[in-house]
Design a protein around this motif. Sequence first.
Motif, mmCIF file in Angstrom:
data_model
loop_
_atom_site.group_PDB
_atom_site.id
_atom_site.type_symbol
_atom_site.label_atom_id
_atom_site.label_comp_id
_atom_site.label_asym_id
_atom_site.label_seq_id
_atom_site.Cartn_x
_atom_site.Cartn_y
_atom_site.Cartn_z
ATOM 1 N N ALA A 101 26.068 -2.552 -7.769
ATOM 2 C CA ALA A 101 26.153 -1.371 -6.905
ATOM 3 C C ALA A 101 26.865 -1.751 -5.608
ATOM 4 N N LEU A 102 27.623 -0.831 -5.036
ATOM 5 C CA LEU A 102 28.306 -1.086 -3.766
ATOM 6 C C LEU A 102 27.296 -1.439 -2.685
ATOM 7 N N MET A 103 26.248 -0.675 -2.646
ATOM 8 C CA MET A 103 25.170 -0.956 -1.692
ATOM 9 C C MET A 103 23.868 -0.483 -2.288
ATOM 10 N N SER A 104 22.798 -1.049 -1.781
ATOM 11 C CA SER A 104 21.476 -0.657 -2.226
ATOM 12 C C SER A 104 20.587 -0.512 -1.002
ATOM 13 N N ILE A 105 19.832 0.547 -0.994
ATOM 14 C CA ILE A 105 18.907 0.817 0.098
ATOM 15 C C ILE A 105 17.516 0.818 -0.523
ATOM 16 N N HIS A 106 16.728 -0.185 -0.157
ATOM 17 C CA HIS A 106 15.435 -0.359 -0.808
ATOM 18 C C HIS A 106 14.436 -0.989 0.152
ATOM 19 N N SER A 107 13.190 -0.989 -0.276
ATOM 20 C CA SER A 107 12.110 -1.594 0.504
ATOM 21 C C SER A 107 11.675 -2.877 -0.187
ATOM 22 N N PRO A 108 11.796 -4.012 0.480
ATOM 23 C CA PRO A 108 11.353 -5.273 -0.123
ATOM 24 C C PRO A 108 9.828 -5.256 -0.325
ATOM 25 N N PRO A 109 9.349 -5.767 -1.458
ATOM 26 C CA PRO A 109 7.902 -5.757 -1.739
ATOM 27 C C PRO A 109 7.063 -6.401 -0.634
ATOM 28 N N SER A 110 7.544 -7.492 -0.058
ATOM 29 C CA SER A 110 6.758 -8.149 0.992
ATOM 30 C C SER A 110 6.598 -7.233 2.206
ATOM 31 N N ALA A 111 7.645 -6.494 2.548
ATOM 32 C CA ALA A 111 7.562 -5.569 3.680
ATOM 33 C C ALA A 111 6.590 -4.427 3.381
ATOM 34 N N LEU A 112 6.593 -3.954 2.136
ATOM 35 C CA LEU A 112 5.655 -2.897 1.748
ATOM 36 C C LEU A 112 4.212 -3.386 1.864
ATOM 37 N N GLY A 113 3.983 -4.632 1.435
ATOM 38 C CA GLY A 113 2.647 -5.213 1.545
ATOM 39 C C GLY A 113 2.193 -5.310 2.990
ATOM 40 N N HIS A 114 3.097 -5.741 3.866
ATOM 41 C CA HIS A 114 2.761 -5.830 5.301
ATOM 42 C C HIS A 114 2.475 -4.443 5.880
ATOM 43 N N GLU A 115 3.273 -3.449 5.477
ATOM 44 C CA GLU A 115 3.065 -2.095 5.983
ATOM 45 C C GLU A 115 1.702 -1.556 5.531
ATOM 46 N N ALA A 116 1.365 -1.763 4.269
ATOM 47 C CA ALA A 116 0.054 -1.321 3.763
ATOM 48 C C ALA A 116 -1.072 -2.075 4.469
ATOM 49 N N GLY A 117 -0.880 -3.369 4.673
ATOM 50 C CA GLY A 117 -1.887 -4.178 5.363
ATOM 51 C C GLY A 117 -2.127 -3.702 6.784
ATOM 52 N N ARG A 118 -1.038 -3.379 7.506
ATOM 53 C CA ARG A 118 -1.175 -2.871 8.882
ATOM 54 C C ARG A 118 -1.940 -1.544 8.893
ATOM 55 N N PHE A 119 -1.642 -0.701 7.893
ATOM 56 C CA PHE A 119 -2.342 0.576 7.817
ATOM 57 C C PHE A 119 -3.840 0.347 7.611
ATOM 58 N N ILE A 120 -4.185 -0.520 6.674
ATOM 59 C CA ILE A 120 -5.599 -0.794 6.390
ATOM 60 C C ILE A 120 -6.287 -1.404 7.610
ATOM 61 N N GLN A 121 -5.613 -2.314 8.305
ATOM 62 C CA GLN A 121 -6.193 -2.922 9.502
ATOM 63 C C GLN A 121 -6.404 -1.911 10.623
ATOM 64 N N SER A 122 -5.610 -0.841 10.626
ATOM 65 C CA SER A 122 -5.753 0.160 11.683
ATOM 66 C C SER A 122 -7.007 1.005 11.507
ATOM 67 N N LEU A 123 -7.601 0.962 10.333
ATOM 68 C CA LEU A 123 -8.822 1.728 10.076
ATOM 69 C C LEU A 123 -10.018 1.016 10.695
ATOM 70 N N ARG A 124 -10.832 1.764 11.416
ATOM 71 C CA ARG A 124 -12.003 1.160 12.071
ATOM 72 C C ARG A 124 -13.273 1.325 11.257
#
Length: 184
Positions: free
Chosen positions: A127-150
Amino acid sequence: MADQEADPRFAAIFIDIPLERRLEMVRRHVPALNRFAIVQSPGFGTTGDEANLREKDDPQALQRFAAENDDDLIPTFIRASRAADAIVTVPDRRIYNPRTIVSIMMTTYRQRTPLIGHSEALHRAGALMSIHSPPSALGHEAGRFIQSLRGPADWKPIRRHTGVHQVSINHQVARSLRITVEDP
């Protein structure tokens, strides 16, 4: 997932990047691309878990083509190539899979129509270009969300697209197709 939508125990961060945002990024990197096409299987993005993948209002510069079956796949990509400056892929496994990807890449390359991928694998495939979310970044994003819960009181069902993405450009394909890719 339809039964789970009302269940307050479920939340989702979608790994796909909204189509509108993907097109915005493509235009930033390759301003010469104005008309886009999507090739998908019939009904993709209209029911069940795929509903969030179909934009309610497709941008005017976007045309959708449906490949009815395997015999129709290559002719559909040829029609889409003739109607668009680039073909934007979607995570439709009936269309984009290891069995079909070489034929798709060869067809679009012969038509001199770049593919804009939705995964790192499509970038590697040509492909000329690909726009995607790396799995490690998704894991960090989910982790930050879970940590934000009190506590249990903070847990509310959410559905949102990831805010994390990576743009991979295949400079060899750009040179072969004589496409200028800009670094915004």
